[in-house]
Design a protein around this motif. Structure first.
Motif, PDB file in Angstrom:
ATOM      1  N   GLU A  13       0.836  -1.209   0.000  1.00 41.36           N
ATOM      2  CA  GLU A  13       0.000   0.000   0.000  1.00 41.36           C
ATOM      3  C   GLU A  13       0.868   1.256   0.000  1.00 41.36           C
ATOM      4  OE1 GLU A  13      -2.565  -0.399   3.380  1.00 41.36           O
ATOM      5  OE2 GLU A  13      -3.670  -2.068   2.502  1.00 41.36           O
ATOM      6  N   LEU A  14       1.938   1.228   0.772  1.00 42.02           N
ATOM      7  CA  LEU A  14       2.846   2.370   0.832  1.00 42.02           C
ATOM      8  C   LEU A  14       3.524   2.602  -0.525  1.00 42.02           C
ATOM      9  CD1 LEU A  14       4.117   4.459   2.795  1.00 42.02           C
ATOM     10  CD2 LEU A  14       5.920   2.793   3.198  1.00 42.02           C
ATOM     11  N   ASN A  15       3.944   1.520  -1.170  1.00 39.13           N
ATOM     12  CA  ASN A  15       4.556   1.645  -2.495  1.00 39.13           C
ATOM     13  C   ASN A  15       3.561   2.160  -3.529  1.00 39.13           C
ATOM     14  OD1 ASN A  15       7.157   0.890  -1.824  1.00 39.13           O
ATOM     15  ND2 ASN A  15       6.737  -1.281  -2.120  1.00 39.13           N
ATOM     16  N   THR A  16       2.312   1.730  -3.423  1.00 40.39           N
ATOM     17  CA  THR A  16       1.275   2.211  -4.339  1.00 40.39           C
ATOM     18  C   THR A  16       1.083   3.713  -4.193  1.00 40.39           C
ATOM     19  OG1 THR A  16       0.145   0.073  -4.230  1.00 40.39           O
ATOM     20  CG2 THR A  16      -1.154   1.948  -5.008  1.00 40.39           C
ATOM     21  N   ILE A  17       1.054   4.177  -2.960  1.00 42.02           N
ATOM     22  CA  ILE A  17       0.862   5.615  -2.709  1.00 42.02           C
ATOM     23  C   ILE A  17       2.045   6.419  -3.225  1.00 42.02           C
ATOM     24  CG2 ILE A  17       0.699   7.355  -0.875  1.00 42.02           C
ATOM     25  CD1 ILE A  17      -0.935   5.258   0.715  1.00 42.02           C
ATOM     26  N   THR A  18       3.266   5.940  -2.970  1.00 45.04           N
ATOM     27  CA  THR A  18       4.443   6.684  -3.450  1.00 45.04           C
ATOM     28  C   THR A  18       4.523   6.674  -4.976  1.00 45.04           C
ATOM     29  OG1 THR A  18       5.849   4.733  -3.103  1.00 45.04           O
ATOM     30  CG2 THR A  18       5.810   6.393  -1.359  1.00 45.04           C
ATOM     31  N   THR A  19       4.082   5.588  -5.603  1.00 48.17           N
ATOM     32  CA  THR A  19       4.057   5.537  -7.068  1.00 48.17           C
ATOM     33  C   THR A  19       3.044   6.534  -7.623  1.00 48.17           C
ATOM     34  OG1 THR A  19       4.682   3.208  -7.023  1.00 48.17           O
ATOM     35  CG2 THR A  19       3.718   4.026  -9.065  1.00 48.17           C
ATOM     36  N   GLN A  20       1.872   6.598  -7.002  1.00 51.90           N
ATOM     37  CA  GLN A  20       0.849   7.546  -7.439  1.00 51.90           C
ATOM     38  C   GLN A  20       1.337   8.983  -7.273  1.00 51.90           C
ATOM     39  OE1 GLN A  20      -2.525   6.440  -5.067  1.00 51.90           O
ATOM     40  NE2 GLN A  20      -3.159   4.799  -6.467  1.00 51.90           N
ATOM     41  N   LEU A  21       2.062   9.245  -6.183  1.00 50.31           N
ATOM     42  CA  LEU A  21       2.595  10.592  -5.968  1.00 50.31           C
ATOM     43  C   LEU A  21       3.689  10.924  -6.976  1.00 50.31           C
ATOM     44  CD1 LEU A  21       2.672  10.701  -2.074  1.00 50.31           C
ATOM     45  CD2 LEU A  21       1.223  12.063  -3.585  1.00 50.31           C
ATOM     46  N   PHE A  23       3.730   9.969 -10.054  1.00 42.51           N
ATOM     47  CA  PHE A  23       3.051  10.337 -11.298  1.00 42.51           C
ATOM     48  C   PHE A  23       2.623  11.799 -11.279  1.00 42.51           C
ATOM     49  CE2 PHE A  23       1.790   5.691 -11.902  1.00 42.51           C
ATOM     50  CZ  PHE A  23       2.762   5.479 -12.866  1.00 42.51           C
ATOM     51  N   MET A  24       2.419  12.320 -10.078  1.00 42.90           N
ATOM     52  CA  MET A  24       2.062  13.728  -9.923  1.00 42.90           C
ATOM     53  C   MET A  24       3.316  14.580  -9.714  1.00 42.90           C
ATOM     54  SD  MET A  24      -1.449  13.146  -7.677  1.00 42.90           S
ATOM     55  CE  MET A  24      -0.973  14.281  -6.480  1.00 42.90           C
ATOM     56  N   GLU A  25       4.474  13.991 -10.009  1.00 39.98           N
ATOM     57  CA  GLU A  25       5.782  14.631  -9.914  1.00 39.98           C
ATOM     58  C   GLU A  25       6.157  15.038  -8.495  1.00 39.98           C
ATOM     59  OE1 GLU A  25       6.128  17.680 -12.838  1.00 39.98           O
ATOM     60  OE2 GLU A  25       5.663  16.327 -14.480  1.00 39.98           O
ATOM     61  N   ILE A  26       5.721  14.242  -7.543  1.00 37.49           N
ATOM     62  CA  ILE A  26       6.148  14.406  -6.149  1.00 37.49           C
ATOM     63  C   ILE A  26       7.039  13.221  -5.831  1.00 37.49           C
ATOM     64  CG2 ILE A  26       5.421  14.554  -3.748  1.00 37.49           C
ATOM     65  CD1 ILE A  26       2.731  15.634  -4.774  1.00 37.49           C
ATOM     66  N   GLU A  27       8.317  13.499  -5.696  1.00 34.46           N
ATOM     67  CA  GLU A  27       9.301  12.431  -5.487  1.00 34.46           C
ATOM     68  C   GLU A  27       9.827  12.472  -4.052  1.00 34.46           C
ATOM     69  OE1 GLU A  27      10.107  10.146  -7.783  1.00 34.46           O
ATOM     70  OE2 GLU A  27       8.880  11.061  -9.347  1.00 34.46           O
ATOM     71  N   PHE A  28      10.136  11.299  -3.511  1.00 38.46           N
ATOM     72  CA  PHE A  28      10.735  11.182  -2.181  1.00 38.46           C
ATOM     73  C   PHE A  28      12.083  10.486  -2.319  1.00 38.46           C
ATOM     74  CE2 PHE A  28       6.105  10.905  -1.370  1.00 38.46           C
ATOM     75  CZ  PHE A  28       5.969  12.029  -0.575  1.00 38.46           C
TER      76      PHE A  28
END
Length: 145
Positions: A13-21, A23-28
């Motif tokens: 779930e955490l990886n899914t959220i970071t992947t979705q972010l 795509f919105m050009e929010i990188e961690f």
């Protein structure tokens, strides 16, 4: 993460959220992802979180290392039958034992000796027990040699 849920499921779930972010050009970066993972764990993981964060010192946390540690801790908890609300950190055989008089760590030459072992010897000269040569007053016997 809910109580009793799988850590692997939580990681997905955490990886899914970071992947979705992303795509919105929010990188961690890697360290931020590791900190997000640690902060998203339940209170029952506090001992593990503390151990991970204090062991890193001034070095940067790596997401893969933290993920692997959390997954192995979940496996250890499952195999040992611990409930997920147990907050103890597993320290397998570390530190001093609670057993007294264990001979662990002693040299083999000292294992058989007791503190009162000298009382078991007879005098080399007169054959009496419980005295030492330096306290012996009688003259030496002639052994005929």
């Amino acid at each position: 993460m809910t109580e009793g849920a799988s850590v692997a499921q939580h990681l997905n779930e955490l990886n899914t959220i970071t992947t979705q972010l992303s795509f919105m050009e929010i990188e961690f970066n890697d360290e931020v992802r590791a900190l997000i993972l640690l902060s998203s764990l339940l209170d029952s993981w506090n001992a593990t979180i503390t151990a991970v964060s204090s062991s890193s010192g001034s070095s940067i946390l790596k997401f893969d290392d933290v993920r692997d540690l959390v997954l192995s801790e979940e496996i250890r908890r499952r195999e040992s039958g611990e409930t997920s609300n147990s907050s103890t950190l597993h320290t397998e055989s570390r530190g001093r034992t609670s057993e007294r008089n264990s001979n662990r760590g002693r040299s083999k030459s000292r294992l058989g000796k007791s503190r009162s072992g000298k009382k078991d010897f007879n005098c080399f000269n007169c054959g009496k027990k419980v005295h030492f040569k330096r306290y012996f007053q009688a003259p030496k016997k002639d052994t005929g040699a």
